[in-house]
Design a protein around this motif. Structure first.
Motif, PDB file in Angstrom:
ATOM      1  N   ARG A 119       0.832  -1.193   0.000  1.00 46.95           N
ATOM      2  CA  ARG A 119       0.000   0.000   0.000  1.00 46.95           C
ATOM      3  C   ARG A 119       0.869   1.246   0.000  1.00 46.95           C
ATOM      4  O   ARG A 119       2.048   1.193   0.368  1.00 46.95           O
ATOM      5  CB  ARG A 119      -0.914   0.032   1.244  1.00 46.95           C
ATOM      6  N   LEU A 155       0.533   5.627   0.971  1.00 49.18           N
ATOM      7  CA  LEU A 155      -0.296   6.721   1.490  1.00 49.18           C
ATOM      8  C   LEU A 155       0.405   8.037   1.187  1.00 49.18           C
ATOM      9  O   LEU A 155       1.536   8.256   1.636  1.00 49.18           O
ATOM     10  CB  LEU A 155      -0.493   6.552   3.004  1.00 49.18           C
ATOM     11  N   THR A 188      -5.880   3.550   3.225  1.00 46.74           N
ATOM     12  CA  THR A 188      -5.174   4.199   2.116  1.00 46.74           C
ATOM     13  C   THR A 188      -6.124   4.458   0.938  1.00 46.74           C
ATOM     14  O   THR A 188      -6.053   5.500   0.296  1.00 46.74           O
ATOM     15  CB  THR A 188      -3.974   3.362   1.641  1.00 46.74           C
TER      16      THR A 188
END
Lengths: 264, 379
Positions: free
Chosen positions: B239, B241, B362
């Protein structure tokens, strides 16, 4: 001169008696309970029946027979504080499965002379008939909660409340989530805490026997069960139509997954 | 004194000797363990108790252990439990009281806890400890029970060479390599040269412990190999962010339509906050026995997703699920900065993995970044 002890009554409507048994399983605290209150009416435990009124009434079971309609009014009149405890008393219980169909069909199927079985069309919680001071959810409620509720009545403390999810108790206990890590259809995220996350602690999914939690988002959980865990619609009906079938949140969710009736 | 020293190399036998020495010194050793298919942190005796060749597949709302053929002892990122419960127990007795003829007698619990040594603390979880230190130790009031537990702990960190599908520490600069807050930090390597650990010392206690077990200076090639493995790990985060301008954007979009969209999925069950290594909310729970002569108060871990959490006189301030999710996310990523001077998020990804319906912080942030901020750009 000691104060007169408050009188406690334990009542039964339609139920399996498990909630009353959980009182008898209090062990040491049962002795303490008997010291602190006059157990004035508790037919499951004692033949001695003292007349009312009663300071505290614990009511088990649902209203499901014609004579219950009168009886529940009488119990209310006799009770200063009325505590409905258990799944049946707070929602209608498993016997509320009849609410989704014609109870007469069952009676005709099971009994030779169904006309001798006078039952109400629906099994309903105590609160649907009389004002209730406190509801303790659970099948059965955790005995600690019952003791805390009586202690609260005796000493003016706030009553125990656990309206949030089973997940909070589950995570506090350090159990690893059976839904996320094992893909089991656990109802914990929409079910009220109080049991101490008993089933997830044994690698079993929560069956929702403590009923809907506050603001239960059952539709989102059902969608996940269907789309990610491969649950069929009929399985979703059964998941929500069990202990708390008649609680509005679970009732609506189970109905949302029913096949529409065939025309004709 | 904390600070970096030149890297050293430890063999598997060296690690075993190190763990044995910690136990000999009276530490209760907590480390990764696998019991009945559940990965967690439990008391361990040594290397033999560590799961071997275990991996983790993580996606939003899904976690599965995988079993590989290799010998890696730390070849996975983080499981459900963080180390938070070691310092911030989910239920802790605050005081108890007994009624006697003279009135109530209040007593505080004795907390003579053995010092703990934590093995396998990941960089994101180290960062989380630093966040909790700010909350409990660096404000105007010091949380004594937290302080006692925290100061007694010896920390053996392990850098991450195998990040997971929901990890994003690289976005926040909290990993995959530990920079501070440890006594010792290991990077596990299984190469042609065998199974070895690159060790960095972060404290005098760490240096002193290392002196008691066989080790040697790391070669330049070993340091280089470990650095390459960690750089590669930073590039394999599941992920991402984007933090630039996020705080302002969240403040300007309290009414963003996406909050209602999340509320259509959010169960308000509180799992995200329970597994978060920095969420510290709690409530006080009083209990009284039937006789009314014994009372106690416990501090119980709680979450901002309950109605009661924001209850003030007359009702709850956040009665709707969307207002509760908004509170949680905005606190983690924006208002926490005003409150504690850091983020409330360390990029461990637990809230994503352990959300029963896979709500992804996210992804929700990415959706919140799309559109809105009208009325004349809100300045």
């Amino acid at each position: 001169m000691p104060r007169k002890k408050p009188k406690l009554a334990v009542w039964k409507f339609t139920s399996c008696d498990g909630c009353q048994l959980s009182l008898l399983y209090l062990d040491d605290e049962l002795v303490e309970l008997a010291e602190c209150v006059e157990i004035a009416y508790f037919p499951e435990a004692s033949r001695r029946r003292l007349p009312g009124p009663y300071d505290i009434s614990l009511v088990e079971g649902s209203v499901s027979l014609p004579e219950h309609l009168e009886e529940v009014q009488r119990v209310r009149r006799l009770s200063r504080v009325l505590i409905a405890f258990g799944t049946c008393a707070t929602s209608g219980g498993i016997q509320a499965l009849r609410n989704f169909t014609d109870v007469g069909d069952y009676a005709r199927l099971v009994y030779e002379r169904p006309e001798l079985i006078p039952v109400l069309a629906e099994s309903t919680p105590i609160s649907q008939h009389v004002p209730v001071d406190l509801e303790l959810q659970g099948c059965p409620p955790h005995r600690g909660q019952v003791v805390a509720a009586v202690a609260a009545c005796l000493h003016g403390a706030p009553p125990p409340r656990t309206p949030a999810s089973v997940c909070l108790e589950c995570k506090r206990a350090g159990h690893i989530c059976v839904l996320v890590s094992r893909g089991l259809p656990c109802l914990g995220p929409v079910t009220q805490a109080g049991c101490g996350a008993l089933c997830p602690g044994c690698h079993r999914p929560c069956y929702g026997c403590f009923g809907p939690k506050e603001t239960p988002k059952t539709s989102s959980l059902a969608r996940w069960f269907r789309e990610r865990l491969g649950a069929k619609e009929a399985e979703l009906v059964r998941a929500f139509r069990l202990f708390y079938a008649n609680a509005p949140a679970f009732r609506l969710e189970s109905e949302a997954h029913e096949e529409p009736p065939r025309p004709g | 004194m904390r600070g970096r020293s030149p890297a050293l190399t430890l063999t598997l036998e060296g690690l075993q000797a190190l763990l044995a020495e910690l136990r000999r010194q009276g530490y209760s050793l907590l480390g990764p363990s696998l019991v009945q298919g559940d990965f967690g942190h439990r008391e361990i005796r040594g290397v033999a108790d560590l799961p071997r060749g275990v991996g983790m597949e993580q996606e939003a709302g899904t976690f599965r252990l995988v079993f590989r053929e290799d010998a890696e002892l730390f070849g996975y990122p983080v499981g459900q439990p963080s180390w938070k419960p070691v310092f911030f127990p989910p239920s802790r007795l605050v005081w108890q009281a007994v009624r006697s003829a003279g009135g109530w007698e209040i007593s505080l619990p004795r907390e003579d806890l053995p010092p703990v040594a934590l093995l396998g603390v990941r960089p994101c979880d180290l960062a989380a400890m630093e966040v909790l230190d700010r909350v409990f130790l660096r404000g105007p009031y010091v949380e004594r029970s937290y302080q006692a537990r925290r100061e007694a702990a010896f920390i053996v960190a392990v850098n991450c060479t195998r990040p997971g599908g929901t990890c994003f520490c690289a976005s926040l600069g909290t990993g995959p390599r530990a920079r501070e807050g440890f006594d010792l930090a290991l990077t596990e390597m299984v190469t042609g040269e065998g199974h070895w650990f690159l060790v960095e010392t972060g404290s005098d206690a760490g240096r002193a412990l290392l002196e008691t077990v066989p080790h040697r200076q790391a070669t330049a090639a070993e340091v280089e190999a470990a650095s390459r493995a960690l750089a590669a790990a930073a590039g394999r985060m599941g992920r991402h962010l984007e933090m630039v301008g996020l705080k302002e954007h969240l403040y300007e979009n309290y009414e963003h339509r996406h909050w209602a969209e999340v509320a259509g999925r959010c169960l308000t069950c509180g799992n995200c906050a329970m597994v978060c290594p920095t969420c510290f909310c709690h409530h006080l729970e009083d209990s009284l026995n039937l006789r009314g002569d014994r009372a106690s108060r416990r501090r119980v871990q709680d979450v901002c997703f309950t109605v009661a959490h924001s209850y003030i006189h007359g009702g709850s301030v956040r009665p709707t699920p969307w207002s509760r999710y908004r509170q949680w996310l905005t606190h983690k990523l924006a208002t926490w900065q005003e409150q504690f001077g850091c983020l409330g998020c360390v990029g461990c990804g637990r809230c994503i993995t352990w959300c029963p319906v896979g709500i992804d912080l996210t992804a929700e942030v990415a959706a919140l970044r799309r559109g809105e901020t009208p009325p004349a750009k809100r300045e």
